[in-house]
Write a protein that holds these residues in place. Structure first.
Motif, PDB file in Angstrom:
ATOM      1  N   TYR A  84      40.335  43.593  42.881  1.00  0.00           N
ATOM      2  CA  TYR A  84      41.699  44.003  43.220  1.00  0.00           C
ATOM      3  C   TYR A  84      42.397  44.444  41.943  1.00  0.00           C
ATOM      4  O   TYR A  84      42.135  43.934  40.859  1.00  0.00           O
ATOM      5  CB  TYR A  84      42.475  42.848  43.852  1.00  0.00           C
ATOM      6  N   LYS A  85      43.302  45.394  42.083  1.00  0.00           N
ATOM      7  CA  LYS A  85      44.021  45.888  40.917  1.00  0.00           C
ATOM      8  C   LYS A  85      45.451  46.202  41.327  1.00  0.00           C
ATOM      9  O   LYS A  85      45.680  46.774  42.389  1.00  0.00           O
ATOM     10  CB  LYS A  85      43.320  47.143  40.387  1.00  0.00           C
ATOM     11  N   ALA A  86      46.409  45.836  40.464  1.00  0.00           N
ATOM     12  CA  ALA A  86      47.814  46.099  40.788  1.00  0.00           C
ATOM     13  C   ALA A  86      48.582  46.406  39.516  1.00  0.00           C
ATOM     14  O   ALA A  86      48.201  45.964  38.429  1.00  0.00           O
ATOM     15  CB  ALA A  86      48.427  44.894  41.484  1.00  0.00           C
ATOM     16  N   ILE A 128      47.461  35.693  40.181  1.00  0.00           N
ATOM     17  CA  ILE A 128      46.216  36.168  40.803  1.00  0.00           C
ATOM     18  C   ILE A 128      46.421  36.328  42.302  1.00  0.00           C
ATOM     19  O   ILE A 128      46.026  37.324  42.898  1.00  0.00           O
ATOM     20  CB  ILE A 128      45.066  35.181  40.509  1.00  0.00           C
ATOM     21  N   ILE A 147      47.992  39.497  43.128  1.00  0.00           N
ATOM     22  CA  ILE A 147      47.146  40.691  42.998  1.00  0.00           C
ATOM     23  C   ILE A 147      46.150  40.785  44.155  1.00  0.00           C
ATOM     24  O   ILE A 147      45.862  41.864  44.648  1.00  0.00           O
ATOM     25  CB  ILE A 147      46.405  40.659  41.636  1.00  0.00           C
ATOM     26  N   ILE A 148      45.657  39.636  44.592  1.00  0.00           N
ATOM     27  CA  ILE A 148      44.627  39.652  45.643  1.00  0.00           C
ATOM     28  C   ILE A 148      45.287  39.884  46.998  1.00  0.00           C
ATOM     29  O   ILE A 148      45.594  38.958  47.746  1.00  0.00           O
ATOM     30  CB  ILE A 148      43.808  38.338  45.623  1.00  0.00           C
ATOM     31  N   ASN A 157      45.793  46.148  47.313  1.00  0.00           N
ATOM     32  CA  ASN A 157      45.353  46.306  45.929  1.00  0.00           C
ATOM     33  C   ASN A 157      43.836  46.391  45.784  1.00  0.00           C
ATOM     34  O   ASN A 157      43.318  46.432  44.678  1.00  0.00           O
ATOM     35  CB  ASN A 157      45.855  45.131  45.087  1.00  0.00           C
TER      36      ASN A 157
END
Lengths: 75, 270
Positions: free
Chosen positions: A70-72, B8, B11-12, B16
């Motif tokens: 995942y990336k943000a 975290i 983000i998960i 995303n």
């Protein structure tokens, strides 16, 4: 400047602890856990979660496809 | 520590997501040893099939060797072939279903040893199939015996003092042989030890399937791979060993890129 942060989720049960993702990681995020999973392998985990940039290198080299990335953008 | 965990969790989230297991792969846990290149190549093939949207139209032919159970892992139609005969079976399948995508997946013991004749003749006929060749320089499934592709001096179960050319002959560069054949459209050699190499191999396999769609001839993709159990070194050291010893002898890159030769140009004058 917005910062890109990543996170990986390793499927603990299917990981075979081959260490390829740990070597492929450019930011030393991943490491093998001292505990073992049901198969007796030291599974991979995020030892240093702050360092992850979400580049997916670990997931690309994973032979067992057990990594999700995942990336943000964090302001 | 709690803050990091919270970050975290932020983000998960599904929006995303940047990389996940291909939906064309089944949930079955692969039987391959830790760090085996087969898993990476299976994943690449599954991703290519998913991206091209051809899951319903693809038929794989699995070999004899470690990858004999490939049909358990990639969720498409499969056919199992006798040892080395995957190109012959793939020929038949492709001729019966000319609109399907047919590929064979073979190791070096299967393709370069017992199946040399089938491989050569399938490519020479210019069959519109994709052949994926995993070259790990050893017979992995049976316990690490010498294969035709074993390096000179490499220690295996049947060459305990290293492969001796006088006794065992030279390593076989079958991909170079195949590149000579008029039926071959695309012949390439790739590897999967780093993320960059994985991306290149994915492009090569995608190109191979596109060549099949355009009926240009046989597309042959060799993947120089590791067999850490057979070589008896760790997965990370295997990659280094492969880079150091195999790449000089099996150089990466495209050996042929075009289409099969025009039969009209070869016709004799009567």
């Amino acid at each position: 400047m917005a910062k890109v942060k990543g996170a990986v989720v390793v499927d603990m049960d299917t990981c075979k602890g081959c260490n390829l993702c740990v070597v492929a990681c450019p930011t030393q995020t991943l490491a093998l856990h001292r505990n073992v999973n049901g198969k007796g392998y030291h599974y991979s985990y995020m030892e240093n979660p702050d360092a992850c940039i979400g580049c997916s290198n670990c997931a690309l080299v994973c032979p067992d496809s057990c990594i999700t990335v995942y990336k943000a953008k964090i302001a | 520590m709690a803050e990091v965990a919270e970050n975290i969790q932020n983000i998960i989230k599904p929006e995303n997501l940047v990389y996940q297991k291909s939906p064309v792969l089944t949930d079955k846990v692969m039987h391959y040893c830790p760090g085996c290149s087969h898993g990476v190549v299976h994943k690449i093939i599954a991703e290519v099939i998913d991206e091209m949207g051809i899951q319903e139209d693809t038929i794989g032919v699995s070999p004899v060797g470690c990858s004999v159970f490939a049909y358990n892992y990639i969720d498409i139609d499969w056919h199992e072939a006798a040892h080395g005969r995957a190109p012959a079976v793939a020929t038949g399948v492709k001729r019966v279903f000319p609109n399907k995508f047919v590929f064979s997946y073979q190791g070096d013991g299967d393709l370069a040893a017992i199946g040399t004749a089938e491989t050569m003749h399938a490519v020479n006929r210019g069959e519109n199939i994709v052949m994926v060749f995993i070259n790990n320089a050893i017979y992995g499934m049976t316990g690490g015996q010498m294969a035709p592709t074993t390096m000179v001096g490499q220690v295996t179960a049947t060459t305990p003092y290293g492969r001796d050319v006088d006794l065992n002959g030279y390593p076989l560069k079958i991909t170079e042989l195949i590149a000579q054949l008029p039926g071959a459209a695309y012949v390439t050699r790739q590897s999967v030890q780093t993320a960059a190499a994985v991306k290149k191999t994915k492009k090569a396999i995608r190109k191979a399937f596109e060549i099949q769609a355009n009926k240009k001839g046989t597309a042959f993709v060799e993947v120089v791979a590791t067999c850490n159990s057979g070589w008896k070194i760790s997965p990370v050291d295997s990659n280094e060993w492969m880079e150091e010893h195999m790449f000089p002898f099996y150089p990466l890159g495209d050996l042929k890129d075009g289409e099969k030769e025009d039969p009209e140009a070869l016709k004799m004058n009567v």
